[in-house]
Design an enzyme around this catalytic site. Structure first.
Site, PDB file in Angstrom:
ATOM      1  N   LEU A 182       1.311   6.599   3.846  1.00  0.00           N
ATOM      2  CA  LEU A 182       0.873   5.841   3.186  1.00  0.00           C
ATOM      3  C   LEU A 182       1.383   4.075   3.213  1.00  0.00           C
ATOM      4  O   LEU A 182       2.725   4.267   2.705  1.00  0.00           O
ATOM      5  CB  LEU A 182       0.035   6.132   2.334  1.00  0.00           C
ATOM      6  N   ASP A 183       0.871   3.241   4.497  1.00  0.00           N
ATOM      7  CA  ASP A 183       1.446   1.969   3.016  1.00  0.00           C
ATOM      8  C   ASP A 183       1.591   2.207   2.117  1.00  0.00           C
ATOM      9  O   ASP A 183       1.392   2.299   1.192  1.00  0.00           O
ATOM     10  CB  ASP A 183       0.739   0.935   4.134  1.00  0.00           C
ATOM     11  N   LYS A 184       2.624   1.219   1.793  1.00  0.00           N
ATOM     12  CA  LYS A 184       2.636   0.656   0.393  1.00  0.00           C
ATOM     13  C   LYS A 184       1.857   0.403  -0.395  1.00  0.00           C
ATOM     14  O   LYS A 184       1.349   0.423  -0.906  1.00  0.00           O
ATOM     15  CB  LYS A 184       3.915  -0.801   0.096  1.00  0.00           C
TER      16      LYS A 184
END
EC number: 5.4.99.-
Length: 445
Positions: A234-236
């Site tokens: 998942l993105d930051k």
């Protein structure tokens, strides 16, 4: 705290509806780089020994552009010469920007610099650097765990895996501590920095925890593997559910499910504006934006050289402030880098708080303020000013257990920062009832 359901869970739509009902009730009460090795050969195919320049380790290429050859971009020309050594275009571009490429005795810094027949090119490609991850006692919100896997609710602002310059405070550091795994050292795989990365927001990675119980692994394994345990990413800025494999079999089985698109994944987001129609399927390829490497773009027609197939389904769950914002559910058929964010921008509804893709504070206010009574403008401004990430949450995750074969499904409500914005939108919308009809909350079942 995340909620779970295993083996015989409710349907995803039912679970999501329950989450939304809780949020509605609450709001109603409120009304009122790592680098890869390469080998290079000169024009006579004579091997050139590795050398150093400017403190960077690497292998050098010194060669004349053949006479009569047409004009070419310097990065493309070097890539063609070193392609057999497994060197990515991104690594070559990084070397150019670092001043490690010289043409006719003069350093070049632009990756678009053109070379022609007779030019003398000298290049030192940045050498692969090891990544080292230490176990760190970082609290984890563990939704489910057994001997073979765990499901984690990742908080927003936590990076999933270590990277050069960002080796601490990641989910991997936390997992190493939780699973009592010693420090490991490995090399970043090529795809991390490629123009066309294979891994993504929610796609498979190619390693598992068992392969990193020691710091010594073969060079072949080290080049392929980097982030222990994480099957997808998942993105930051994205919060929500991730599955982590504890053994090789579990990883292989989960990875296969991702490849076959049998993993059930549902995200919820808050958007700038509302899509029309309120549900649909987007099948538009995604590629790296040539003008901004940290951003992806949806490219209809697959005209982009590095575009990859991407498909998403969306459904509007609620509309706020007469279309100024919406709660949108996303179901992924593929998992490309920034897929939801790029597809949302393509639809003209960038995610609220997603500055990279156009969901800026000014855009949000320009859509919301004209649709709400002036007495709420101050509250809207305060709310928008506090948003510091894209409003995107991985709410539901379902898959077949890699050992037992049982179907597991997990649901996780959005974190406080997301729900605070959601509640504020509910309050403004419901309190605007009667404002020419534009402020009435519209619920899409």
């Amino acid at each position: 705290m995340a909620t779970t359901a295993a083996a015989s869970p409710p349907a995803i739509a039912t679970a999501l509806s329950a989450l939304l009902r809780r949020q509605r009730r609450r709001s109603s009460r409120c009304v009122g780089a790592s680098h890869a090795r390469c080998l290079a050969a000169d024009a006579n195919a004579e091997a050139v020994a590795p050398s150093r320049r400017g403190g960077h380790g690497g292998t050098r290429l010194e060669e004349a552009v053949p006479a009569g050859e047409g004009r070419s971009r310097i990065d493309a020309w070097i890539s063609a010469r070193l392609g057999g050594g497994g060197v990515s275009r991104a690594r070559i571009q990084a070397s150019i920007r670092a001043g490690l490429v010289v043409v006719n005795g003069r350093p070049v810094s632009k990756v678009s610099h053109m070379v022609k027949g007779g030019d003398i090119v000298s290049c030192t490609v940045l050498e692969l650097q090891p990544l080292r991850a230490e176990p760190e006692d970082i609290p984890l919100d563990i939704v489910y765990e057994d001997d073979h896997l765990l499901v984690v609710n990742k908080p927003a602002h936590m990076v999933v895996h270590p990277a050069p310059g960002n080796a601490n405070g990641t989910l991997v550091n936390a997992i190493l501590h939780h699973c009592k795994i010693s420090t490991f050292t490995c090399l970043a795989r090529n795809s991390i920095d490629d123009e066309c990365p294979d891994s993504s927001d929610d796609d498979i990675d190619v390693f598992d925890i068992d392969q990193f119980t020691t710091g010594e692994v073969s060079s072949e394994v080290r080049e392929a593997l980097v982030r222990p345990g994480i099957v997808h990413r998942l993105d930051k800025g994205t919060s929500g559910l991730l599955v982590v494999a504890k053994d090789e079999h579990s990883h292989a089985q989960l990875a296969e499910q991702f490849k076959l698109h049998t993993i059930r994944r549902v995200y919820i987001s808050l958007t700038c504006g509302a899509p029309n129609p309120n549900s649909g399927r987007i099948e538009v390829p995604i590629a790296r934006d040539p003008n901004n490497r940290i951003r992806m773009i949806a490219t209809p027609g697959s005209g982009h050289r590095y575009a990859r197939h991407a498909a998403s389904r969306y459904k509007v769950r609620e509309v706020f402030a007469g279309g100024g914002s919406a709660l949108v559910e996303w179901r992924l058929e593929t998992g490309r880098t920034h897929q939801i964010r790029a597809h949302a921008k393509y639809l003209g509804i960038p995610l609220l708080g997603d500055e990279t893709y156009g969901g800026t504070k000014s855009m949000a206010l320009s859509l919301l303020r004209p649709r709400t009574p002036s007495r709420y403008h101050c509250d809207l401004s305060n709310m928008i000013s506090k948003i510091d990430r894209p409003c995107l949450h991985a709410a539901l995750l379902g898959f077949k257990h890699p050992h037992s074969g049982k179907i597991l499904e997990f649901s996780c409500p959005p974190p406080d920062d997301f729900t605070e914005v959601l509640n504020e939108l509910h309050q403004v919308t419901l309190a605007s009832n009667g404002n020419s009809g534009g402020g009435v909350a519209r619920i899409c079942d």
